[in-house]
Scaffold this motif. Sequence first.
Motif, PDB file in Angstrom:
ATOM      1  N   ALA A 326      -1.419 -25.249 -73.588  1.00  0.00           N
ATOM      2  CA  ALA A 326      -1.713 -26.666 -73.778  1.00  0.00           C
ATOM      3  C   ALA A 326      -2.959 -26.859 -74.643  1.00  0.00           C
ATOM      4  CB  ALA A 326      -1.894 -27.346 -72.423  1.00  0.00           C
ATOM      5  N   ALA A 327      -3.976 -26.028 -74.416  1.00  0.00           N
ATOM      6  CA  ALA A 327      -5.201 -26.125 -75.209  1.00  0.00           C
ATOM      7  C   ALA A 327      -4.937 -25.771 -76.672  1.00  0.00           C
ATOM      8  CB  ALA A 327      -6.272 -25.215 -74.626  1.00  0.00           C
ATOM      9  N   ALA A 328      -4.130 -24.741 -76.903  1.00  0.00           N
ATOM     10  CA  ALA A 328      -3.809 -24.337 -78.275  1.00  0.00           C
ATOM     11  C   ALA A 328      -2.999 -25.411 -78.984  1.00  0.00           C
ATOM     12  CB  ALA A 328      -3.053 -23.015 -78.269  1.00  0.00           C
ATOM     13  N   ALA A 329      -2.041 -26.012 -78.283  1.00  0.00           N
ATOM     14  CA  ALA A 329      -1.243 -27.078 -78.892  1.00  0.00           C
ATOM     15  C   ALA A 329      -2.122 -28.263 -79.278  1.00  0.00           C
ATOM     16  CB  ALA A 329      -0.144 -27.517 -77.925  1.00  0.00           C
ATOM     17  N   ALA A 330      -3.067 -28.612 -78.408  1.00  0.00           N
ATOM     18  CA  ALA A 330      -3.989 -29.702 -78.728  1.00  0.00           C
ATOM     19  C   ALA A 330      -4.834 -29.364 -79.947  1.00  0.00           C
ATOM     20  CB  ALA A 330      -4.879 -29.999 -77.525  1.00  0.00           C
ATOM     21  N   ALA A 331      -5.305 -28.126 -80.014  1.00  0.00           N
ATOM     22  CA  ALA A 331      -6.132 -27.708 -81.149  1.00  0.00           C
ATOM     23  C   ALA A 331      -5.337 -27.737 -82.455  1.00  0.00           C
ATOM     24  CB  ALA A 331      -6.694 -26.313 -80.893  1.00  0.00           C
ATOM     25  N   TYR A 345       2.705 -29.837 -76.359  1.00  0.00           N
ATOM     26  CA  TYR A 345       1.611 -30.226 -75.465  1.00  0.00           C
ATOM     27  C   TYR A 345       2.134 -31.060 -74.305  1.00  0.00           C
ATOM     28  CZ  TYR A 345      -2.653 -32.645 -73.931  1.00  0.00           C
ATOM     29  OH  TYR A 345      -3.676 -33.168 -73.176  1.00  0.00           O
ATOM     30  N   GLN A 346       2.948 -32.056 -74.608  1.00  0.00           N
ATOM     31  CA  GLN A 346       3.461 -32.940 -73.567  1.00  0.00           C
ATOM     32  C   GLN A 346       4.421 -32.199 -72.637  1.00  0.00           C
ATOM     33  OE1 GLN A 346       3.069 -36.974 -76.365  1.00  0.00           O
ATOM     34  NE2 GLN A 346       5.081 -36.314 -75.696  1.00  0.00           N
ATOM     35  N   ARG A 347       5.238 -31.329 -73.191  1.00  0.00           N
ATOM     36  CA  ARG A 347       6.181 -30.581 -72.361  1.00  0.00           C
ATOM     37  C   ARG A 347       5.443 -29.681 -71.384  1.00  0.00           C
ATOM     38  NH1 ARG A 347      11.340 -26.953 -74.506  1.00  0.00           N
ATOM     39  NH2 ARG A 347      12.082 -26.312 -72.439  1.00  0.00           N
ATOM     40  N   TRP A 348       4.370 -29.045 -71.864  1.00  0.00           N
ATOM     41  CA  TRP A 348       3.649 -28.112 -70.994  1.00  0.00           C
ATOM     42  C   TRP A 348       2.874 -28.824 -69.909  1.00  0.00           C
ATOM     43  CZ3 TRP A 348       2.269 -25.150 -76.008  1.00  0.00           C
ATOM     44  CH2 TRP A 348       3.346 -24.327 -76.347  1.00  0.00           C
ATOM     45  N   TRP A 349       2.324 -29.998 -70.184  1.00  0.00           N
ATOM     46  CA  TRP A 349       1.657 -30.736 -69.120  1.00  0.00           C
ATOM     47  C   TRP A 349       2.661 -31.242 -68.088  1.00  0.00           C
ATOM     48  CZ3 TRP A 349      -2.819 -30.478 -67.100  1.00  0.00           C
ATOM     49  CH2 TRP A 349      -3.950 -30.173 -67.867  1.00  0.00           C
TER      50      TRP A 349
END
Length: 413
Positions: A326-331, A345-349
């Motif tokens: 999630a952190a990598a997707a946001a970055a 990101y949304q799928r992983w959260w």
Amino acid sequence: MKPWLELAEHQRWLQTQSELLLTFGMSCGLPAGGAAYLDVDGIPDPDKPVHVWITSRMVHVYALGHLLGIPGCRPVAERALAGLTGRMRDQSGGGWFAAVDDAGPVDDAKVCYTHAFVILAATSAFQAGLVGASTLLEDATGVFLERFWDEDTGLCVDTWDSSFETLDPYRGINANMHAVEAMLATADVTGDPTWLERAARICSFVATQAATNNWRIAEHYDSSWVPVPEYNDGHRDDPFKPYGATVGHALEWSRLLLNLEAAAVNAGLTSIIELADWSSTAKSLFARAVADGWAVDGNEGFVYTTDWDGVPVVRDRMHWVVAEAAAAAAALWTRTRDPLYVTWYQRWWDYIVATVADPTAGSWHHQLDPADRPISTIWPGKPDIYHAFQATLFPRLPLAPTLATALASNMLH
């Protein structure tokens, strides 16, 4: 619909998750100094020693909590910090023991991985204004440069004996990864660009090695930095040095490369900016990790490790892997604005909330089986909140500076 990463409501939701995690770990600070290993309910486990890596992570996390303005965090950080400045420090031989109990050291090895976390703890404690943090940072960086940083190779050695006389021939990427994390934070606190240059040397090695290995990072090496691909074949699920390619580390590296790039841009260090195409490498590492690791056996979740052809080896899910995803997707979304990364990101959260987070006892289940059921064969209890907590912060802060400096500079959104 706006992506979650642009919604104020999502930022507030992340803040709530930050606070819930901090509440879960509040009992970690020990009267004698240090941070306890926590059980599934957030209670200190009396059967576990006091680890430097857990203590350092909790100093870091609760210093960040204090910078967020969360009451109760500063005393927790101070108790944990007292362990690093007190009983966990080898006052005669230098450096930090790996673990102690009430009688003294129970693991007296001097390990790069743990020393990198001591540096990270010191930088965050410094930004939070904790007493003793400045001296701790000076001591920790001094030991690190003298004992663990190898200027000739531009990489870190791994493990010494207690007296710093015998160096293990093993070399590892995990310790170097967390050294990069510590170096970026140290550069922010000290203003010394040499720390960014050291981090860039490590990152360049990893990027070059991964590019020649279909973007799967070799984790284990001999003393000449020759890969040892069959290392730990007999202990494939080791929590720190598992066999094969570690999916979560590719994700963690993808973010760190973007953190380094952003730090170099902010500092005007063209030598680092031009050293590699950091964003392209970050995207390649991310893509390989997702293709090899995510939902490859019919259920959602990342497998822990794969072999060198991408076939899953350890199929259990570790909480820290999806936190780093999630952190990598946001970055990557911050860097590229590619909507692909928002989708992931949304799928992983969604997966974290449905499966990994523990709404009853708190925090996140640290290990799940391939059917996404909590188990504890590799990670009993919920030792610390470092990965999960950072996953709630990275989407709300810029790629650089690092977390504590960004919070101290009022960059949160």
